[in-house]
Design an enzyme around this catalytic site. Structure first.
Site, PDB file in Angstrom:
ATOM      1  N   GLY A  74      89.214   6.360 -81.145  1.00  0.00           N
ATOM      2  CA  GLY A  74      88.593   5.287 -80.359  1.00  0.00           C
ATOM      3  C   GLY A  74      88.404   5.726 -78.921  1.00  0.00           C
ATOM      4  O   GLY A  74      88.756   5.015 -77.976  1.00  0.00           O
ATOM      5  N   SER A  75      87.801   6.933 -78.769  1.00  0.00           N
ATOM      6  CA  SER A  75      87.811   7.575 -77.445  1.00  0.00           C
ATOM      7  C   SER A  75      86.495   7.498 -76.684  1.00  0.00           C
ATOM      8  O   SER A  75      86.307   8.204 -75.705  1.00  0.00           O
ATOM      9  CB  SER A  75      88.233   9.036 -77.618  1.00  0.00           C
ATOM     10  N   ASP A  77      85.286   4.670 -75.366  1.00  0.00           N
ATOM     11  CA  ASP A  77      85.283   3.540 -74.433  1.00  0.00           C
ATOM     12  C   ASP A  77      86.704   3.129 -74.100  1.00  0.00           C
ATOM     13  O   ASP A  77      87.649   3.572 -74.751  1.00  0.00           O
ATOM     14  CB  ASP A  77      84.560   2.344 -75.083  1.00  0.00           C
ATOM     15  N   GLY A  78      86.841   2.298 -73.086  1.00  0.00           N
ATOM     16  CA  GLY A  78      88.113   1.642 -72.776  1.00  0.00           C
ATOM     17  C   GLY A  78      89.301   2.584 -72.597  1.00  0.00           C
ATOM     18  O   GLY A  78      89.198   3.659 -71.993  1.00  0.00           O
ATOM     19  N   ILE A  79      90.431   2.179 -73.147  1.00  0.00           N
ATOM     20  CA  ILE A  79      91.685   2.904 -72.953  1.00  0.00           C
ATOM     21  C   ILE A  79      91.609   4.313 -73.562  1.00  0.00           C
ATOM     22  O   ILE A  79      92.097   5.280 -72.969  1.00  0.00           O
ATOM     23  CB  ILE A  79      92.854   2.109 -73.577  1.00  0.00           C
ATOM     24  N   GLY A  80      90.980   4.440 -74.724  1.00  0.00           N
ATOM     25  CA  GLY A  80      90.885   5.738 -75.399  1.00  0.00           C
ATOM     26  C   GLY A  80      90.115   6.744 -74.551  1.00  0.00           C
ATOM     27  O   GLY A  80      90.523   7.907 -74.413  1.00  0.00           O
ATOM     28  N   SER A 204     100.597  -3.264 -78.299  1.00  0.00           N
ATOM     29  CA  SER A 204     100.208  -4.258 -77.289  1.00  0.00           C
ATOM     30  C   SER A 204     101.423  -5.112 -76.954  1.00  0.00           C
ATOM     31  O   SER A 204     102.350  -5.235 -77.770  1.00  0.00           O
ATOM     32  CB  SER A 204      99.100  -5.145 -77.856  1.00  0.00           C
ATOM     33  N   TYR A 217      95.629 -10.065 -85.222  1.00  0.00           N
ATOM     34  CA  TYR A 217      95.702  -9.022 -84.192  1.00  0.00           C
ATOM     35  C   TYR A 217      97.165  -8.798 -83.775  1.00  0.00           C
ATOM     36  O   TYR A 217      97.661  -7.673 -83.772  1.00  0.00           O
ATOM     37  CB  TYR A 217      94.849  -9.413 -82.980  1.00  0.00           C
ATOM     38  N   LYS A 221      99.699  -5.455 -84.358  1.00  0.00           N
ATOM     39  CA  LYS A 221     100.357  -4.744 -83.255  1.00  0.00           C
ATOM     40  C   LYS A 221     101.878  -4.702 -83.461  1.00  0.00           C
ATOM     41  O   LYS A 221     102.536  -3.746 -83.059  1.00  0.00           O
ATOM     42  CB  LYS A 221      99.979  -5.377 -81.911  1.00  0.00           C
TER      43      LYS A 221
HETATM   44  N1  LIG Z   1      92.137  -3.975 -73.539  1.00  0.00           N
HETATM   45  C1  LIG Z   1      93.328  -4.548 -73.548  1.00  0.00           C
HETATM   46  O1  LIG Z   1      93.600  -5.478 -72.761  1.00  0.00           O
HETATM   47  C2  LIG Z   1      94.382  -4.065 -74.498  1.00  0.00           C
HETATM   48  C3  LIG Z   1      95.684  -4.557 -74.321  1.00  0.00           C
HETATM   49  C4  LIG Z   1      96.671  -4.135 -75.187  1.00  0.00           C
HETATM   50  C5  LIG Z   1      96.388  -3.230 -76.181  1.00  0.00           C
HETATM   51  N2  LIG Z   1      95.104  -2.774 -76.343  1.00  0.00           N
HETATM   52  C6  LIG Z   1      94.867  -1.809 -77.411  1.00  0.00           C
HETATM   53  O2  LIG Z   1      94.296  -0.634 -76.875  1.00  0.00           O
HETATM   54  C7  LIG Z   1      93.477   0.011 -77.836  1.00  0.00           C
HETATM   55  C8  LIG Z   1      92.122   0.318 -77.250  1.00  0.00           C
HETATM   56  O3  LIG Z   1      91.514  -0.912 -76.904  1.00  0.00           O
HETATM   57  P1  LIG Z   1      90.330  -1.015 -75.829  1.00  0.00           P
HETATM   58  O4  LIG Z   1      90.580  -2.261 -75.104  1.00  0.00           O
HETATM   59  O5  LIG Z   1      90.181   0.242 -75.124  1.00  0.00           O
HETATM   60  O6  LIG Z   1      89.095  -1.260 -76.833  1.00  0.00           O
HETATM   61  P2  LIG Z   1      87.519  -0.990 -76.613  1.00  0.00           P
HETATM   62  O7  LIG Z   1      87.181  -0.913 -75.176  1.00  0.00           O
HETATM   63  O8  LIG Z   1      86.858  -1.997 -77.466  1.00  0.00           O
HETATM   64  O9  LIG Z   1      87.328   0.468 -77.231  1.00  0.00           O
HETATM   65  C9  LIG Z   1      87.553   0.683 -78.567  1.00  0.00           C
HETATM   66  C10 LIG Z   1      87.220   2.096 -78.921  1.00  0.00           C
HETATM   67  O10 LIG Z   1      87.481   2.248 -80.312  1.00  0.00           O
HETATM   68  C11 LIG Z   1      86.274   2.590 -80.984  1.00  0.00           C
HETATM   69  N3  LIG Z   1      86.201   1.896 -82.263  1.00  0.00           N
HETATM   70  C12 LIG Z   1      86.201   0.563 -82.460  1.00  0.00           C
HETATM   71  N4  LIG Z   1      86.109   0.310 -83.783  1.00  0.00           N
HETATM   72  C13 LIG Z   1      86.058   1.501 -84.399  1.00  0.00           C
HETATM   73  C14 LIG Z   1      85.952   1.906 -85.740  1.00  0.00           C
HETATM   74  N5  LIG Z   1      85.855   1.001 -86.734  1.00  0.00           N
HETATM   75  N6  LIG Z   1      85.943   3.209 -86.038  1.00  0.00           N
HETATM   76  C15 LIG Z   1      86.013   4.135 -85.052  1.00  0.00           C
HETATM   77  N7  LIG Z   1      86.092   3.826 -83.754  1.00  0.00           N
HETATM   78  C16 LIG Z   1      86.110   2.520 -83.434  1.00  0.00           C
HETATM   79  C17 LIG Z   1      85.163   2.153 -80.078  1.00  0.00           C
HETATM   80  O11 LIG Z   1      84.022   2.909 -80.407  1.00  0.00           O
HETATM   81  P3  LIG Z   1      82.548   2.425 -80.023  1.00  0.00           P
HETATM   82  O12 LIG Z   1      82.310   3.073 -78.732  1.00  0.00           O
HETATM   83  O13 LIG Z   1      81.692   2.919 -81.101  1.00  0.00           O
HETATM   84  O14 LIG Z   1      82.593   0.933 -79.940  1.00  0.00           O
HETATM   85  C18 LIG Z   1      85.767   2.436 -78.714  1.00  0.00           C
HETATM   86  O15 LIG Z   1      85.646   3.790 -78.398  1.00  0.00           O
HETATM   87  C19 LIG Z   1      93.440  -0.931 -79.035  1.00  0.00           C
HETATM   88  O16 LIG Z   1      94.350  -0.490 -79.997  1.00  0.00           O
HETATM   89  C20 LIG Z   1      93.877  -2.261 -78.459  1.00  0.00           C
HETATM   90  O17 LIG Z   1      94.471  -3.076 -79.429  1.00  0.00           O
HETATM   91  C21 LIG Z   1      94.105  -3.164 -75.524  1.00  0.00           C
END
Ligand SMILES: NC(=O)c1ccc[n+]([C@@H]2O[C@H](COP(=O)([O-])OP(=O)(O)OC[C@H]3O[C@@H](n4cnc5c(N)ncnc54)[C@H](OP(=O)(O)O)[C@@H]3O)[C@@H](O)[C@H]2O)c1
Length: 325
Positions: A74-75, A77-80, A204, A217, A221
C-alpha cells in the site's frame, strides 16, 4: 455516673487507639496506591520520551541492522508512501507493492530521483485474495529483504453492519487481515536464516476499542495488534524485530470523508511527518502509536472505561450522520 465514666475510659483507652491504627492502615494503603500511580505515570513518561524523542537523536543504520531491501505494501499513497520515502532516505532499496500501476511507477521514479536507491514495483490488488502472493513472491526471491512494512489497509465510511456489502466484508478480510500473515510468511524464512530483519505491522489506535459503525475496521486492527505481539514474542530470540504500530489520525485518503480527522493539526500528522517519526521508533518500542501526540491521545482515552469510549463514539457518529442528512 460511675458507668458513664467507665464507658468514657473504655472509649479512650481501647477504641480510640484501635481507630487510630485503622486510620494509619488506610493512610499507608493510600500512600502505596498514590506511589504506584506516580511510578507508573513517570515510567510511561520516560518511555514516551525515549520512544518519541530520544530515538530521533541517532541516525540508524537500517541497511546494516536489517538488510538492503524494504517491502512496503500500500505504498502509493498515505502512510505507506511516507514509509517508503523515509526508508529510502535511510539508504534502503524499496519494493513497492500496491494496486495502481500508474501510481506505482510515479512513486518509484520519485524515490529513485530523490534518494538514489533502487526500486522494484509489484502491482497487486490484495482484495482479490490468495493468488496475488505468487507474483509478489517472485519479486522478493533473491533479494535480501531487511524490512517488511505491512501497511496496506482500507476502511469504508462508518455504517451499520447490515449496510456493508459482501464485497466490503471480504475486502476487509483480504486487505486488512490476510495480507499481514501472508506477507510475513513470504519474508520470515529469509530473515530467520540471516538472523536479522524487521517486520512492521500498521494497526491502529482503534485496535483497543470495539467501535460501533466501524465494527469491522476496528476488529481487523485488533487482529493485527494481537498477531504482531504474538509473533514478536516467538521471534525475538531469532534476531527479528517485530513492531506493532497503532497510529491515531494521519491526514490521508482513508479518512478524507471526515474533515475533523483529515485536517492536519496537533493530533493529525501529515503522512511524511508521521513516517519520519514512526521509523525512528524502530528498535525502541515493540508497540507504539509512532507519533508523540497520538501517544498522548491514547493514554488519555485509556483513562476511561471502554463502554464510555464505545458510547461516545456511537453518539459522535450518529450526530455527524444526522448533520449530513
Ligand atoms: N490514516 C489514518 O488516520 C490511519 C490511522 C491509523 C491506522 N491507519 C492504517 O494505516 C494504513 C495505511 O492507511 P492510509 O491512511 O495511508 O491509507 P490510504 O491513504 O488510503 O492509502 C492506502 C494505500 O494502500 C493501497 N491499497 C488500498 N487498497 C488496496 C488493495 N486492495 N490492494 C493493494 N493496494 C491497496 C492504496 O493504493 P491506491 O493508490 O491504488 O489507492 C494506497 O497506496 C492502513 O492499514 C490503515 O488502517 C491509518
Amino acid at each position: 455516673m460511675a458507668v458513664a465514666v467507665d464507658s468514657a475510659k473504655y472509649l479512650l483507652d481501647e477504641i480510640l487507639p484501635f481507630l487510630r491504627r485503622v486510620e494509619e492502615g488506610f493512610a499507608l494503603i493510600g500512600i502505596c496506591y498514590a506511589g504506584s500511580v506516580t511510578v507508573r505515570f513517570l515510567w510511561k513518561v520516560a518511555k514516551g520520551v525515549r520512544v518519541h524523542f530520544w530515538s530521533k537523536l541517532w541516525r540508524k543504520d537500517l541497511v546494516g541492522n536489517y538488510g538492503k531491501w524494504a517491502v512496503v505494501t500500500g505504498s502509493t499513497d498515505g502512510i505507506g508512501k511516507g514509509y517508503a520515502r523515509e526508508l529510502a532516505k535511510n539508504g534502503m532499496n524499496i519494493i513497492l507493492v500496491s494496486r495502481s500501476s500508474g501510481k506505482l511507477e510515479k512513486v518509484a521514479e520519485e524515490i529513485v530521483t530523490e534518494f538514489g536507491v533502487e526500486t522494484d514495483i509489484v502491482q497487486a490488488d490484495f482484495s482479490l485474495g490468495r493468488h496475488v502472493y505468487d507474483n509478489i513472491a517472485r519479486h522478493l526471491k533473491d533479494k535480501e529483504i531487511g524490512i517488511l512494512v505491512n501497511n496496506v489497509g482500507m476502511m469504508v465510511v462508518p455504517k451499520m453492519f447490515d449496510r456493508l456489502t459482501d464485497e466490503d466484508i471480504w475486502a476487509y478480510v483480504n486487505v486488512n487481515v490476510a495480507t499481514v500473515p501472508a506477507m510475513t510468511k513470504l519474508v520470515l524464512p529469509g530473515m530467520v536464516e540471516r538472523k536479522k530483519g524487521a517486520i512492521i505491522n500498521i494497526s491502529s489506535e482503534v485496535a483497543h476499542f470495539s467501535l460501533p459503525y466501524l465494527q469491522l475496521y476496528a476488529a481487523t486492527k485488533s487482529f493485527v495488534s494481537s498477531f504482531t505481539k504474538a509473533i514478536g514474542a516467538e521471534y525475538s530470540s531469532a534476531g527479528i524485530t517485530v513492531q506493532c504500530l497503532e497510529p491515531a489520525g494521519v491526514s490521508t485518503n482513508l479518512n478524507a470523508f471526515d474533515e475533523r480527522i483529515h485536517r492536519p493539526g496537533f493530533f493529525t500528522a501529515t503522512p511524511d511527518r508521521f513516517a519520519a517519526s514512526a521509523v525512528a521508533t524502530l528498535g525502541y518500542s515493540k508497540c507504539t502509536t509512532g507519533y508523540w501526540t497520538h501517544g498522548l491521545q491514547l493514554s488519555f482515552l485509556q483513562l476511561f472505561p471502554e463502554w464510555f469510549i464505545v458510547m461516545g463514539f456511537r453518539y459522535m457518529v450518529e450526530f455527524s450522520q444526522k448533520k449530513l442528512k
